[in-house]
Structures are given as structure tokens and as C-alpha cells.
Scaffold this motif. Structure first.
Motif, mmCIF file in Angstrom:
data_model
loop_
_atom_site.group_PDB
_atom_site.id
_atom_site.type_symbol
_atom_site.label_atom_id
_atom_site.label_comp_id
_atom_site.label_asym_id
_atom_site.label_seq_id
_atom_site.Cartn_x
_atom_site.Cartn_y
_atom_site.Cartn_z
ATOM 1 N N ASP A 59 -47.187 78.648 -17.575
ATOM 2 C CA ASP A 59 -48.440 78.579 -18.329
ATOM 3 C C ASP A 59 -49.578 79.264 -17.583
ATOM 4 O OD1 ASP A 59 -47.260 77.242 -20.413
ATOM 5 O OD2 ASP A 59 -47.948 75.252 -19.786
ATOM 6 N N LYS A 60 -49.670 79.035 -16.264
ATOM 7 C CA LYS A 60 -50.718 79.684 -15.473
ATOM 8 C C LYS A 60 -50.579 81.204 -15.521
ATOM 9 C CE LYS A 60 -51.670 76.065 -12.111
ATOM 10 N NZ LYS A 60 -51.593 75.687 -10.691
ATOM 11 N N THR A 61 -49.349 81.696 -15.421
ATOM 12 C CA THR A 61 -49.120 83.138 -15.477
ATOM 13 C C THR A 61 -49.482 83.690 -16.845
ATOM 14 O OG1 THR A 61 -47.306 82.860 -13.911
ATOM 15 C CG2 THR A 61 -47.399 84.945 -15.104
ATOM 16 N N ASN A 62 -49.094 82.987 -17.898
ATOM 17 C CA ASN A 62 -49.422 83.437 -19.259
ATOM 18 C C ASN A 62 -50.924 83.438 -19.500
ATOM 19 O OD1 ASN A 62 -46.731 83.806 -19.850
ATOM 20 N ND2 ASN A 62 -46.515 81.835 -20.890
ATOM 21 N N THR A 65 -52.441 86.421 -17.660
ATOM 22 C CA THR A 65 -52.153 87.662 -18.383
ATOM 23 C C THR A 65 -53.016 87.776 -19.631
ATOM 24 O OG1 THR A 65 -49.871 87.525 -17.600
ATOM 25 C CG2 THR A 65 -50.313 89.020 -19.426
ATOM 26 N N LEU A 66 -53.136 86.689 -20.376
ATOM 27 C CA LEU A 66 -53.981 86.697 -21.568
ATOM 28 C C LEU A 66 -55.438 86.992 -21.222
ATOM 29 C CD1 LEU A 66 -52.876 83.765 -23.880
ATOM 30 C CD2 LEU A 66 -53.154 86.144 -24.499
ATOM 31 N N ALA A 74 -59.161 83.914 -25.141
ATOM 32 C CA ALA A 74 -57.760 83.669 -25.524
ATOM 33 C C ALA A 74 -57.145 82.492 -24.767
ATOM 34 C CB ALA A 74 -56.939 84.933 -25.347
ATOM 35 N N PRO A 75 -57.207 82.457 -23.421
ATOM 36 C CA PRO A 75 -56.634 81.285 -22.744
ATOM 37 C C PRO A 75 -57.393 79.990 -23.040
ATOM 38 C CG PRO A 75 -57.539 82.819 -21.126
ATOM 39 C CD PRO A 75 -57.618 83.474 -22.459
ATOM 40 N N LEU A 76 -58.711 80.082 -23.238
ATOM 41 C CA LEU A 76 -59.469 78.875 -23.574
ATOM 42 C C LEU A 76 -59.048 78.316 -24.927
ATOM 43 C CD1 LEU A 76 -63.079 79.684 -22.326
ATOM 44 C CD2 LEU A 76 -61.444 78.077 -21.370
ATOM 45 N N LYS A 77 -58.845 79.191 -25.891
ATOM 46 C CA LYS A 77 -58.410 78.749 -27.213
ATOM 47 C C LYS A 77 -57.025 78.096 -27.136
ATOM 48 C CE LYS A 77 -57.284 80.328 -31.800
ATOM 49 N NZ LYS A 77 -56.422 81.315 -32.390
#
Length: 140
Positions: A59-62, A65-66, A74-77
């Protein structure tokens, strides 16, 4: 010397505070189960911690990347959606498949170890519903 004893009394801990903090409290088998030496041991292999935290690391890597590709929104959403999905649960004594979480992570079309052999922590034994609900609501 009355000033010295009053300052000592202010610094001392009352018996009710000690009892409430759990210093003399026994192990609660109904809520925590049996104690196991295996749970207190250090990992036996260097990769064990990595495998335990695989989903968190992924999840941290995704999210990183986002953030690099689409920006901070994007990661906040996605994190807000994860929190919303985690709040919706079944009653504590019923097994939940967490299908909405699998859909958000993209694991809904993958067949993994958990789908066939099941996770040992999710046993088929159902607990006592009243006891589990009272514990979740903080009544016990």
C-alpha cells in the motif's frame, strides 16, 4: 515535618490507580485467549517480518507511485475510501470477507492462499455474540 509528608503523599499512587492500570490484573482468557510463547518470540527468519507486513508495504508503495504520477489527491482519496470501507463491518462474531476492501485493492479477481486454505486467524468457530458485542461497545 508535615510539609515533607504532604509532598510525599501527593507523589504517591493510590491503590485504585494501581488496580485500574492493570498491574495486578490477571490474564483474561475470554477476551484474549490462551497465552502462547510463540507470540512472544522474535521472528525466526529475516523475511518473516516482511511477509507479515506485505500488504502495508505494498500500500505504501502504491500510494507513493500514485502521488508521483497523479499528485497528492489520488492517495488521499484512496486512503479515505479505505477508511470508509473499514468502518462498515459485520457484527464482531460473524466472519466478514471484506469484499469491498478487495475491490479497492484490486484483489477481487485474484485467487490467493486465503481463498482456498483460509487464514488461520479467521477460524470457523463463532464466539458468544453477547460477550463479543459487550466487549466491542466497552461494557465489559
Amino acid at each position: 515535618n508535615s510539609r515533607g509528608t504532604s509532598s510525599l503523599l501527593k507523589d504517591s499512587i493510590s491503590f485504585t490507580e494501581v488496580a485500574a492500570s492493570g498491574l495486578f490484573e490477571g490474564h483474561d482468557l475470554l477476551r484474549r485467549g490462551f497465552t502462547s510463547v510463540k507470540n512472544e518470540l522474535l521472528p525466526s527468519h529475516p523475511l518473516e517480518l516482511t511477509e507479515k507486513n506485505f500488504q502495508l508495504n505494498q500500500d505504501k508503495t502504491n500510494f507513493a507511485t500514485l502521488r508521483n504520477i497523479q499528485g497528492i489527491h489520488a492517495p488521499l482519496k484512496l486512503q479515505m475510501e479505505f477508511r470508509a470501507v473499514k468502518q462498515v463491518q459485520r457484527l464482531p462474531f460473524l466472519h466478514s470477507s471484506n469484499m469491498a476492501m478487495d475491490i479497492l485493492r484490486g484483489n477481487d479477481e485474484c485467487i490467493g492462499f486465503e481463498d482456498i486454505l483460509n487464514d488461520p486467524s479467521q477460524s470457523e468457530i463463532m464466539g458468544e455474540p453477547h460477550m463479543m458485542m459487550e466487549h466491542k461497545l466497552g461494557l465489559l
